[in-house]
Design a protein around this motif. Sequence first.
Motif: not given
Lengths: 999, 92
Positions: A492-515
């Motif tokens: 296996v060749p060496r490669c550059s590092a990349d980010a670890v995916v650990k999402p913080r969840l919020l499935w639907a962003i609530p819209a404030p009333d004035h919108l």
Amino acid sequence: MNHQPFRKPTGGNIDRSQPLTFTFDGKVYQGYSGDTLASALMANGVKLLARSFKYHRPRGLTGYGVEESNVLVQLRTGARSEPNIPATQVELYEGLVAESQNRWPSLHFDIGAVNSKLSGLFPSGFYYKTFMWPAKFWPFYEHAIRHIAGMGKSPTLEDPDSYAHNYRHCDVLIAGGGPAGLMAALSAGQSGARVILCDENADFGGMLRGRRDTIRGKPGPEWVADTAARLAAMKNVRLLRRTTAAGYYDHNLIVLDERVADHKATPENHEPRHRIWHVRAKEVVLATGSIERPLVFADNDRPGVMLTSAAQAYANAHGALAGRRAVIFTNNASAYAAAADLKAAGIEVQAIVDLRDSLEAPELKIAANANIGVLNRHVVVAAHGAKSVHSVTVMPVDSNTTPVGEAQEILCDVVCLSGGWTPSVHLFSQSRGKLCYDETLSAFVPDKSFQRERSAGACQGAFQLDACLHEGAKAGAQAAVAAGFATTAADVPRCSADAVVKPRLLWAIPAPDHLHGGKQFVDLQNDVTAADVGLAYQEGYHSVEHLKRYTTLGMGTDQGRTSNVNGLAIMAGHRAEAITAVGTTTFRQPFTPIPMGAVAGLNAHDHVAPVRTTPLHHWHESLGSPFAPTGQWLRAQGYPKDGETLEQATMREAKHVREKVGIVDVSTLGKIDVQGPDALEFLNRVYINSFSNLAVGKCRYGVMLREDGLVDDDGVVTRLAENRYMITTTTTHASAVMNRLEYLLDVDWPSLNVHLLSVTDDWSGIAIAGPHSRTVLTKVTSADLSNSAVPFMGYAEIDIDGVPVRLFRISFSGELAYEINMAPNATRTVWDALLKAGANQEIIPYGLEAMNVLRIEKGHVVGGELNGRTTADGLGFGKMISTKKAFVGKVPARRAGLTRDDIHQLVGLVPTDEKTRIPRGAQLIADPKATKPVAMQGEVTSQCMSPNLGHPIALALLNGGRARHGETLKAHSPITGQTVTVTVTNPIFIDPQGERLRG
Amino acid sequence: MLEINCPYCGKRAQKEFTYAGDAGAERPNLETGTNQDWFEFVYLRNNPRGLHDELWHHSAGCRRLIKVRRDVVTHEIIDTGAPSDSLSTGAS
Ligand SMILES: [Zn+2]
């Protein structure tokens, strides 16, 4: 025209020395070799590319590959026109023509957009609700809905291209040629195993194509090219580009769809357009990668809102810029490298809006190095703009991820979303592997394999490049070992590092009333919003499968690749249950759509089923005979001459045969050679009548029953020698009878020493019938054909004009008649000899139609009467049924329901006015004016005009018909509406004593 | 699509075969079978979940009937043989 305002001057995997001209919605643009239609449109700054399915909202690109849900185009024109093709999947070629869909009259001014204002009419389940009342208006609604809600248009011309199917076995099949797939192929390839590596894209590389990773210190695409070259040099490795592993079926059968010529204007050199590969693999490695998820907020469908990885790939691989000013909205770390790439490509990144509380050092470093501001613990609550996004509203969130505090508006023309990553588990799931939900990744990942496969890399949640390379190498080696090869994982060749995916969840962003709550789209392709999911929940559609049907979430060409997880997570929220309890919908084949032509392959037009023709086919054709399909056979119907209609020719031919002589091609009859010491015992068991006293050189009519006691088929049994018989079957039942006889011998009576051979194609057949038939035959043979030498139901092997033939004295017409069997290539010799010798007797050829008239006049049964619902006794074979021996169907045939006096029995019918034709398929009833339902007493099974009797006749099956000769009934056809008064008669209209055929 | 091991020809794709019914259905004796026996043979079939013996006709191959022991839940084929063979239970 050459100006591409959103194209970087350098960089990307495109060839700027090869410009390509293309047309979108009638306007001419230029792109480069290496572009897709999507990247070329982006480089030209064309953002409004589609209208949405239900609301006709303006839409632009959201994805880079198969996940694209908005931009489906009508590709090509004329006969090659094809609807619903994602622009991301179209490789650009010179002269390409594409049109947007689902808009009228144009993308910029779309009448259907009024739906957006009427969206109250289109909630989930709107098909079932709004338009269901009053019911009689549904056809009107349906017509209107289909007009406005449709995707592209099917071509109306015949497909000019050809398609091929290919069948292969291999040791290791690898689906997906990204870093994991390539490493798997190296490992398996070096073991000597037969390897197939396929990838849906124009070239290998997967995620490496659109990112700036390095492997062995070189850019990812260079390593990909080197590796592909190494694999290509291995003789045991087959590389298939532009080839989608579309379906995973039982016993490790994987169906691949290779787009051989879709990247060209037309296929060249007779190549097929697509090639379907049916690959039976000993072991499979799934390296199908993952797809980024969007985030759900108000008006998240505005053109310019797209997946972060897509914007990144367009910039890196095509030098195409999604816009000038971007806002990145993410819930995980993977978007940071992409943001830096966009910035490096020349897009001004206004901010990274990150849902997460605290950020980690690596991503902060990327942002700092790229000089990009980060708003952590913030969300985008709404996008603004119509035909293109022009700004977003951003708000902080509290610890419950509720937007609170001061909103700010950020100007931008691109919004990049990263809501985490969804492993592409489609093939794994199709293989019946079990999924489990990974809380950290917030994604379904493979759990338990069902077939001989293993997943590697991003498709099982290993999103980092280093992990993909390692897992791929390991999986490839494991697969090769499991297939019986000794090997270890490739280096296996060496490669550059990349980010670890650990999402913080919020499935639907609530819209404030004035919108005022813009629509929060979950499924862009089907216009399904978070509110629709809520409505489905409210109305009781809680299961994901119901959710899908009720809202159409996850349907369509993209099959919910970007929407499924968000949708079911929102449903889980309403149900207050864990996502794992809600589960996911079934993943079905194919992964991406396959053209119907490719599915059909060569089995199109005349090649759907083989056409069988007799050795005399060309002769019939040369006389202008029309042909009737009978099973796979084509049978000559008759020989109209001097302006005759077929009906007139039929009358003439049928009359002529009874008066003089005619010959007919009967090659299509099924013929089975039955041999062996137990042949007689076998025949006695399968026919209702006995053959024990059938002498060598004699024929006998026989009837077979099915196991349930009803009639199966009839034919003639001829004893050719002591232990050798030839039996005939009806033309259409030939293969079914053969199958059944083979079954009986193999399964039920293996102790019988009998062999069967279908000889239908080995012996052609000619029947000669009519009072002069013997006279004609005598002229072409020296054999003795007298009644004593070849009596009725006799058999002889003779010579006609030098051709050895089998001669059967049997009669279907009721006249003095013979059937002649010969080698197919001698048929024409015999046919011509008979026509020549019979000139003085005015011999004629007759066709299927005249033969049918002759047999109806004689009351002989065929398909209409042998309809699977009749008994031997009902058809008039009662006297043939042996009481001395056992045979198939004997006991069940004695059941009370099959032996009553009032069951269907064969009768003849004559119209009482002796003029009116009796409609085919008519029901026999007493009084058509009686109150409905009218009792059906029987049915008409065959009918014709009888030229020999001078009036129409018919055969019918009538309840207790044998005792009802002379009765008057009505024959009513529900199809033609005709009612004919008929008299019930004996079914044998001509020569009931059978004197003519013994003559 | 299944891959079926024909005892006469070897492993072949399902498309070469035609399903030919339940191998467990016992044909009544032609001489002594009663009406009830025939009724059961013609109309009644078990529909077990799990292992099932079935007959397949190698119709586009050697044209022999073969017996296939298949798990109808998983589609795993445990063993194949001639119709009169007793097949392995797979519990090796
Ligand atoms: Zn076979």
